[in-house]
Design a protein around this motif. Sequence first.
Motif, PDB file in Angstrom:
ATOM      1  N   TYR A   1       0.819  -1.219   0.000  1.00 63.25           N
ATOM      2  CA  TYR A   1       0.000   0.000   0.000  1.00 63.25           C
ATOM      3  C   TYR A   1       0.853   1.270   0.000  1.00 63.25           C
ATOM      4  O   TYR A   1       0.796   2.070  -0.927  1.00 63.25           O
TER       5      TYR A   1
ATOM      6  N   ASP B   1       2.064   4.160  -3.031  1.00 59.29           N
ATOM      7  CA  ASP B   1       1.735   5.585  -2.936  1.00 59.29           C
ATOM      8  C   ASP B   1       2.988   6.439  -3.089  1.00 59.29           C
ATOM      9  O   ASP B   1       2.981   7.460  -3.783  1.00 59.29           O
TER      10      ASP B   1
ATOM     11  N   THR C   1      -8.227   1.033  -7.620  1.00 60.48           N
ATOM     12  CA  THR C   1      -6.836   0.932  -7.150  1.00 60.48           C
ATOM     13  C   THR C   1      -5.901   0.575  -8.294  1.00 60.48           C
ATOM     14  O   THR C   1      -4.731   0.924  -8.270  1.00 60.48           O
TER      15      THR C   1
ATOM     16  N   LEU D   1      -6.197   9.964  -1.139  1.00 58.83           N
ATOM     17  CA  LEU D   1      -6.830   9.086  -0.148  1.00 58.83           C
ATOM     18  C   LEU D   1      -6.963   7.727  -0.835  1.00 58.83           C
ATOM     19  O   LEU D   1      -7.860   7.515  -1.640  1.00 58.83           O
ATOM     20  N   THR D   2      -6.035   6.824  -0.524  1.00 60.64           N
ATOM     21  CA  THR D   2      -5.931   5.592  -1.310  1.00 60.64           C
ATOM     22  C   THR D   2      -6.535   4.387  -0.594  1.00 60.64           C
ATOM     23  O   THR D   2      -6.639   4.366   0.631  1.00 60.64           O
ATOM     24  N   TYR D   3      -6.899   3.376  -1.382  1.00 55.12           N
ATOM     25  CA  TYR D   3      -7.376   2.072  -0.892  1.00 55.12           C
ATOM     26  C   TYR D   3      -8.543   2.220   0.092  1.00 55.12           C
ATOM     27  O   TYR D   3      -8.572   1.592   1.144  1.00 55.12           O
ATOM     28  N   ALA D   4      -9.502   3.096  -0.280  1.00 56.66           N
ATOM     29  CA  ALA D   4     -10.626   3.335   0.626  1.00 56.66           C
ATOM     30  C   ALA D   4     -11.578   2.156   0.621  1.00 56.66           C
ATOM     31  O   ALA D   4     -11.925   1.628  -0.428  1.00 56.66           O
TER      32      ALA D   4
ATOM     33  N   GLN E   1      -9.053   3.681   5.300  1.00 51.95           N
ATOM     34  CA  GLN E   1      -8.030   3.263   4.350  1.00 51.95           C
ATOM     35  C   GLN E   1      -7.528   1.868   4.735  1.00 51.95           C
ATOM     36  O   GLN E   1      -7.061   1.650   5.850  1.00 51.95           O
TER      37      GLN E   1
ATOM     38  N   THR F   1      -5.176  -1.058   5.336  1.00 53.04           N
ATOM     39  CA  THR F   1      -3.735  -1.176   5.590  1.00 53.04           C
ATOM     40  C   THR F   1      -3.397  -2.662   5.674  1.00 53.04           C
ATOM     41  O   THR F   1      -4.286  -3.505   5.636  1.00 53.04           O
TER      42      THR F   1
ATOM     43  N   TYR G   1      -7.124  -1.009   9.346  1.00 54.25           N
ATOM     44  CA  TYR G   1      -7.460   0.174   8.564  1.00 54.25           C
ATOM     45  C   TYR G   1      -7.177   1.432   9.378  1.00 54.25           C
ATOM     46  O   TYR G   1      -7.142   1.392  10.609  1.00 54.25           O
TER      47      TYR G   1
END
Lengths: 318, 255
Positions: free
Chosen positions: A93, A97, B117, B140-143, B157, B159, B163
Amino acid sequence: MAGIWVFIEGSQDGPSTIGLELLTKARGLGDDIAAVYLGSGEADAATILGDHGASRVFHMAPGEQLPAAGAAAGLADLIAAHDPAIVMFGMSYTDRDVAGRLSARLGRSLLSNAIDVSIDDDGVHVINEIFGGTTLVETVTATHPALVVFRPKSFTAEGGVGTTPSVETVALPDVGHAGAARVIERHEEAATGPKLEEAAVIVSGGRGMGNADNFALVEELAGLLGGAAGATRAIVDSGWVPYSLQVGQTGKTVKPDVYIACGISGAMQHLVGMKDSGTIIAINKDAEAPIFGVADLGVVGDVNQVMPKLIEALRARS
Amino acid sequence: MNIAVCVKQIPDPATPYQLDPETHWIVRPEDQVLDDTDRYGVEIALQLAADGDSTVTLISMSPAGNLQGIRQALAMGADKAVIVSDDALRGADALTTAHVLAAVARREGADLVVAGTESTDGYSGVVPQQVAELLGVPALTYARNVERSGDGLRIEQQTATGYDVVEAGLPALLTVTAGVVEPRYPTFKGIMAAKTKPIDQLTISDLGLDAAALERGQDIVEVRPAPERQAGEIVEDEGDAHLRIVAVLEQAKVI
């Protein structure tokens, strides 16, 4: 010889596993090996990073903000000062980014889904997987730095080098609005049993399980084998199980000793995440399912018949 | 709020993908479909736009073909689409794609850019982050959950171990995982409406981009099939296949 750099995210468990895999690979690429470590606990981390071959550590401390924008800017400054030949990232992840932002910041391409790398007089040679891992593409990057994101488990982490690295702390530059996303809360989700990426045995379920309730069979079998439960994108999309269980192209890459695919047809998107497992066992009703093309043992049958008997037989042994 | 959703038309994933042996570009048929993962981004955009004062614009870069994939996303309820289709973009890498999408997002005055993604065909998984950097906005990634929060967004998010709850003001970029929302199925009315919704087709010069400036410093030296895994033993279950599995588990020394 220009530097070989590895970006490594830290957590409360220390440097990421994929970071240590990449550091191990870096040892074969050159002598000047640096870890760019984003995390806390840098003293303990430095010992581990040194033991995996880092001769120096650039330490970045994350704050309340999402760190990627600041870390990318900090890395860009370090690259300008030191001119490394390659910066290696993991397909995780935070790494993605940071790598994406760094690539745009430097105006340099980024190679994703890499599985191998070598360096010679022509430049940095990278082998990437495309089309679900069925095709390999080799590229060469002649100018510094090559930016490369590697699939997990492409290399095996090995410590024992025992280097004591120098540690230089680098402040994350202020990048204004781009860096303004704030982390309000952190949640660890209690997982029972081993982590999916680290389990020696994985039992995964797909649409062929029939319905969400039947996924209990997958979890039970995984539990009996001391393993972890996984899933296909199809059943994650259907809401049967959370995304964190997803194995495949858009999920996790796994390489357990044994992978048991239950009611999984074997779409390309799934195979890419598990095809390098030690022994693959597949149970599926459809004899034509592509999963049988990679299985060491394929059972053509109904998962809801075979799995209860298998569970019973394993219980009887314990 | 102006919301731009990145969508992609891809060759049907059920068909085998091919590279052109000369150019090493993916062979794209006239008839491409909407990348299934994009439906999540479209859905979340439609939900965030439900205040009635927002516009949802699909933004895309690919050979236009018959636009079937774009119409699929319009049929879900997006207002309009902008697709950049230019021969100079054939074989474009992730960063070139990001430059194009960022330019379109700027042109549309997007307050929020939404994406999946990663795409199903190329899956480099870094284009949204590159777009965010080019636009100078937070990503704001991987929501896995998204809500409005004041003038911005608050997400959960994903992780590696759970999260994080993350907040940012606009403008911003958002990437969503599968399962963040249940994408709606287009209604008959939606499918009919999609036929007349505006689709702007642009070239890179319309965006003020220069093809030469988008050249990258990498050469493909070889493309080859990956080594294939040997298929093993296949047994039909006649009530005792579980015993064969037990034997294989023993052999693998996991029991």
